[in-house]
Enzyme design. Sequence first.
Site, PDB file in Angstrom:
ATOM      1  N   CYS A 187     -17.831   2.910  96.271  1.00 50.38           N
ATOM      2  CA  CYS A 187     -19.019   3.093  95.425  1.00 50.38           C
ATOM      3  C   CYS A 187     -18.924   4.354  94.561  1.00 50.38           C
ATOM      4  CB  CYS A 187     -20.278   3.131  96.276  1.00 50.38           C
ATOM      5  SG  CYS A 187     -20.600   1.559  97.108  1.00 50.38           S
ATOM      6  N   HIS A 188     -18.544   5.486  95.173  1.00 51.16           N
ATOM      7  CA  HIS A 188     -18.515   6.743  94.423  1.00 51.16           C
ATOM      8  C   HIS A 188     -17.290   7.599  94.717  1.00 51.16           C
ATOM      9  CE1 HIS A 188     -22.803   5.512  94.606  1.00 51.16           C
ATOM     10  NE2 HIS A 188     -22.669   5.704  93.311  1.00 51.16           N
ATOM     11  N   GLY A 189     -16.315   7.038  95.447  1.00 52.83           N
ATOM     12  CA  GLY A 189     -15.029   7.702  95.597  1.00 52.83           C
ATOM     13  C   GLY A 189     -14.891   8.725  96.711  1.00 52.83           C
TER      14      GLY A 189
END
Length: 115
Positions: A97-99
């Site tokens: 989703c956001h690393g």
Amino acid sequence: LAMATVEVDIAPVQEGQSITVVWQGKPVFIRHRTAAEIEQARSVDVASLRDKQADEERVQNEKWLVMVGICTHLGCVPLGQQTTQPKGDFGGWFCPCHGSHYDTAGRIRKGPAPK
């Protein structure tokens, strides 16, 4: 409180293998860690971590890592339970989703997740 616990037979889980079970509607990752994964987790300088917790503090038995499989950033489910999925930069889990990247002790190592 009948739903507060779950029992899992971990006997068939081979070294290096992970399984996912559900507890209170949440994924729980259970990993039978290899000696290399344990060594990798224990060789980290805890002072360099955002969440300064040694591997020994995170497990009751060094061969087994059990954790709620939800990213601490915004609640996505990280990848890395299956060998075909990315394990991130630290051999653990990667949140698509956001690393955020987690290591073999489930500690945040890179990305926006706070702990």
